[in-house]
Design a protein around this motif. Structure first.
Motif, PDB file in Angstrom:
ATOM      1  N   GLY A   1       0.741  -1.250  -0.175  1.00  0.00           N
ATOM      2  CA  GLY A   1       0.184   0.010   0.189  1.00  0.00           C
ATOM      3  C   GLY A   1       0.821   1.316   0.072  1.00  0.00           C
ATOM      4  O   GLY A   1       0.243   2.293   0.262  1.00  0.00           O
ATOM      5  N   ARG A   2       2.160   1.315  -0.188  1.00  0.00           N
ATOM      6  CA  ARG A   2       2.996   2.411  -0.259  1.00  0.00           C
ATOM      7  C   ARG A   2       3.563   2.443  -1.309  1.00  0.00           C
ATOM      8  O   ARG A   2       4.358   1.414  -1.910  1.00  0.00           O
ATOM      9  CB  ARG A   2       3.971   2.388   0.902  1.00  0.00           C
ATOM     10  CG  ARG A   2       4.706   4.019   1.039  1.00  0.00           C
ATOM     11  CD  ARG A   2       5.723   3.917   2.154  1.00  0.00           C
ATOM     12  NE  ARG A   2       6.348   5.174   2.458  1.00  0.00           N
ATOM     13  CZ  ARG A   2       7.337   5.472   1.588  1.00  0.00           C
ATOM     14  NH1 ARG A   2       7.773   4.803   0.694  1.00  0.00           N
ATOM     15  NH2 ARG A   2       7.722   6.675   1.977  1.00  0.00           N
ATOM     16  N   SER A   3       3.840   3.702  -2.177  1.00  0.00           N
ATOM     17  CA  SER A   3       4.479   3.811  -3.287  1.00  0.00           C
ATOM     18  C   SER A   3       5.966   4.355  -2.802  1.00  0.00           C
ATOM     19  O   SER A   3       6.220   5.037  -2.266  1.00  0.00           O
ATOM     20  CB  SER A   3       4.017   4.953  -4.008  1.00  0.00           C
ATOM     21  OG  SER A   3       2.628   4.462  -4.682  1.00  0.00           O
ATOM     22  N   PHE A   4       6.940   3.557  -3.562  1.00  0.00           N
ATOM     23  CA  PHE A   4       8.263   4.026  -3.312  1.00  0.00           C
ATOM     24  C   PHE A   4       9.019   4.369  -4.639  1.00  0.00           C
ATOM     25  O   PHE A   4       8.390   4.015  -5.787  1.00  0.00           O
ATOM     26  CB  PHE A   4       9.082   2.678  -2.893  1.00  0.00           C
ATOM     27  CG  PHE A   4       8.777   2.235  -1.458  1.00  0.00           C
ATOM     28  CD1 PHE A   4       9.488   2.835  -0.471  1.00  0.00           C
ATOM     29  CD2 PHE A   4       7.938   1.437  -1.392  1.00  0.00           C
ATOM     30  CE1 PHE A   4       9.218   2.444   1.023  1.00  0.00           C
ATOM     31  CE2 PHE A   4       7.618   0.824   0.083  1.00  0.00           C
ATOM     32  CZ  PHE A   4       8.431   1.564   1.021  1.00  0.00           C
ATOM     33  N   SER A   5       9.839   5.291  -4.907  1.00  0.00           N
ATOM     34  CA  SER A   5      10.395   5.888  -5.867  1.00  0.00           C
ATOM     35  C   SER A   5      11.894   6.014  -5.397  1.00  0.00           C
ATOM     36  O   SER A   5      12.313   6.736  -4.521  1.00  0.00           O
ATOM     37  CB  SER A   5       9.964   7.138  -6.398  1.00  0.00           C
ATOM     38  OG  SER A   5      10.675   7.384  -7.421  1.00  0.00           O
ATOM     39  N   PHE A   6      12.843   5.196  -6.356  1.00  0.00           N
ATOM     40  CA  PHE A   6      14.213   5.372  -5.831  1.00  0.00           C
ATOM     41  C   PHE A   6      15.151   5.415  -7.084  1.00  0.00           C
ATOM     42  O   PHE A   6      14.819   5.130  -8.213  1.00  0.00           O
ATOM     43  CB  PHE A   6      14.922   4.155  -5.115  1.00  0.00           C
ATOM     44  CG  PHE A   6      14.194   3.506  -3.879  1.00  0.00           C
ATOM     45  CD1 PHE A   6      14.314   4.384  -2.703  1.00  0.00           C
ATOM     46  CD2 PHE A   6      13.364   2.683  -3.968  1.00  0.00           C
ATOM     47  CE1 PHE A   6      13.646   3.869  -1.649  1.00  0.00           C
ATOM     48  CE2 PHE A   6      12.652   2.123  -2.829  1.00  0.00           C
ATOM     49  CZ  PHE A   6      12.881   2.849  -1.496  1.00  0.00           C
ATOM     50  N   SER A   7      16.340   6.348  -6.826  1.00  0.00           N
ATOM     51  CA  SER A   7      17.134   6.338  -7.842  1.00  0.00           C
ATOM     52  C   SER A   7      18.147   4.966  -7.678  1.00  0.00           C
ATOM     53  O   SER A   7      18.277   4.722  -6.566  1.00  0.00           O
ATOM     54  CB  SER A   7      18.154   7.648  -7.937  1.00  0.00           C
ATOM     55  OG  SER A   7      17.251   8.741  -8.055  1.00  0.00           O
ATOM     56  N   GLY A   8      18.900   4.637  -8.618  1.00  0.00           N
ATOM     57  CA  GLY A   8      19.613   3.410  -8.230  1.00  0.00           C
ATOM     58  C   GLY A   8      20.605   3.228  -9.451  1.00  0.00           C
ATOM     59  O   GLY A   8      20.528   3.979 -10.550  1.00  0.00           O
ATOM     60  N   THR A   9      21.477   2.405  -9.496  1.00  0.00           N
ATOM     61  CA  THR A   9      22.668   1.938 -10.525  1.00  0.00           C
ATOM     62  C   THR A   9      22.541   0.684 -10.601  1.00  0.00           C
ATOM     63  O   THR A   9      22.774  -0.012  -9.762  1.00  0.00           O
ATOM     64  CB  THR A   9      24.292   2.568  -9.926  1.00  0.00           C
ATOM     65  OG1 THR A   9      24.125   4.078  -9.524  1.00  0.00           O
ATOM     66  CG2 THR A   9      25.071   2.405 -10.777  1.00  0.00           C
ATOM     67  N   PRO A  10      22.410   0.294 -12.049  1.00  0.00           N
ATOM     68  CA  PRO A  10      22.602  -1.149 -12.383  1.00  0.00           C
ATOM     69  C   PRO A  10      23.967  -1.563 -12.201  1.00  0.00           C
ATOM     70  O   PRO A  10      24.905  -0.963 -12.920  1.00  0.00           O
ATOM     71  CB  PRO A  10      22.189  -1.039 -13.656  1.00  0.00           C
ATOM     72  CG  PRO A  10      21.148   0.048 -14.080  1.00  0.00           C
ATOM     73  CD  PRO A  10      21.866   1.137 -13.076  1.00  0.00           C
ATOM     74  N   VAL A  11      24.494  -2.470 -11.499  1.00  0.00           N
ATOM     75  CA  VAL A  11      25.759  -3.108 -11.401  1.00  0.00           C
ATOM     76  C   VAL A  11      26.187  -4.620 -11.994  1.00  0.00           C
ATOM     77  O   VAL A  11      27.303  -4.739 -12.095  1.00  0.00           O
ATOM     78  CB  VAL A  11      26.065  -3.105  -9.931  1.00  0.00           C
ATOM     79  CG1 VAL A  11      26.103  -1.714  -9.217  1.00  0.00           C
ATOM     80  CG2 VAL A  11      24.992  -4.035  -9.000  1.00  0.00           C
ATOM     81  N   TRP A  12      24.973  -5.112 -12.414  1.00  0.00           N
ATOM     82  CA  TRP A  12      25.063  -6.318 -13.187  1.00  0.00           C
ATOM     83  C   TRP A  12      24.074  -6.652 -14.000  1.00  0.00           C
ATOM     84  O   TRP A  12      22.957  -6.198 -13.670  1.00  0.00           O
ATOM     85  CB  TRP A  12      25.603  -7.614 -12.253  1.00  0.00           C
ATOM     86  CG  TRP A  12      24.927  -8.026 -11.164  1.00  0.00           C
ATOM     87  CD1 TRP A  12      24.705  -7.771  -9.928  1.00  0.00           C
ATOM     88  CD2 TRP A  12      23.450  -8.657 -11.289  1.00  0.00           C
ATOM     89  NE1 TRP A  12      23.570  -8.251  -9.237  1.00  0.00           N
ATOM     90  CE2 TRP A  12      22.984  -8.957 -10.110  1.00  0.00           C
ATOM     91  CE3 TRP A  12      23.040  -9.435 -12.342  1.00  0.00           C
ATOM     92  CZ2 TRP A  12      21.572  -9.778  -9.988  1.00  0.00           C
ATOM     93  CZ3 TRP A  12      21.570  -9.857 -12.198  1.00  0.00           C
ATOM     94  CH2 TRP A  12      21.083 -10.154 -10.952  1.00  0.00           C
ATOM     95  N   GLN A  13      24.265  -7.338 -15.285  1.00  0.00           N
ATOM     96  CA  GLN A  13      23.292  -7.684 -16.199  1.00  0.00           C
ATOM     97  C   GLN A  13      23.688  -9.073 -16.613  1.00  0.00           C
ATOM     98  O   GLN A  13      24.504  -9.586 -16.681  1.00  0.00           O
ATOM     99  CB  GLN A  13      23.440  -6.874 -17.285  1.00  0.00           C
ATOM    100  CG  GLN A  13      22.516  -7.198 -18.376  1.00  0.00           C
ATOM    101  CD  GLN A  13      22.718  -6.306 -19.584  1.00  0.00           C
ATOM    102  OE1 GLN A  13      23.278  -5.118 -19.530  1.00  0.00           O
ATOM    103  NE2 GLN A  13      22.131  -6.477 -20.575  1.00  0.00           N
TER     104      GLN A  13
END
Length: 103
Positions: free
Chosen positions: A54-66
């Protein structure tokens, strides 16, 4: 959903892309998407948005593996930029989700 906000230290704003979150912890997450972010070529930052209990989250992030996945998609490990207050809230929501999922 996620958007690309930076490529090689240059601000960008992509259209939103669909992603599925497979694992999440206070410091990062594993997601799956159809999009190839070409991490071997580019340094990328993303914004990721989701709801949990029930809570919206919004974050910045860095992809570190693929890792290439199924159906021509890709799995990514994302390091999240998260403040202490939001991290505590996220931990509580993860605990609530785990408790309700194990019933």
């Amino acid at each position: 959903m996620f958007t690309i906000v930076e490529v090689d230290n240059v601000s960008r704003k992509s259209s939103p892309g669909r992603a599925e979150i497979y694992n999440i912890s206070p410091g990062g997450l594993k997601m799956y998407t159809k999009y190839d972010l070409s991490l071997k070529k580019y340094n990328i930052k993303i914004d990721i948005m989701f709801q949990l209990i029930g809570r919206s989250f919004s974050f910045s992030g860095t992809p570190v593996w693929q890792i290439e996945g199924h159906d021509s998609g890709y799995y990514y490990g994302i390091d999240l930029d998260i403040d202490d207050h939001t991290q505590k809230d996220l931990i509580e929501r993860i605990k609530q989700h785990s408790a309700s999922s194990s019933k």
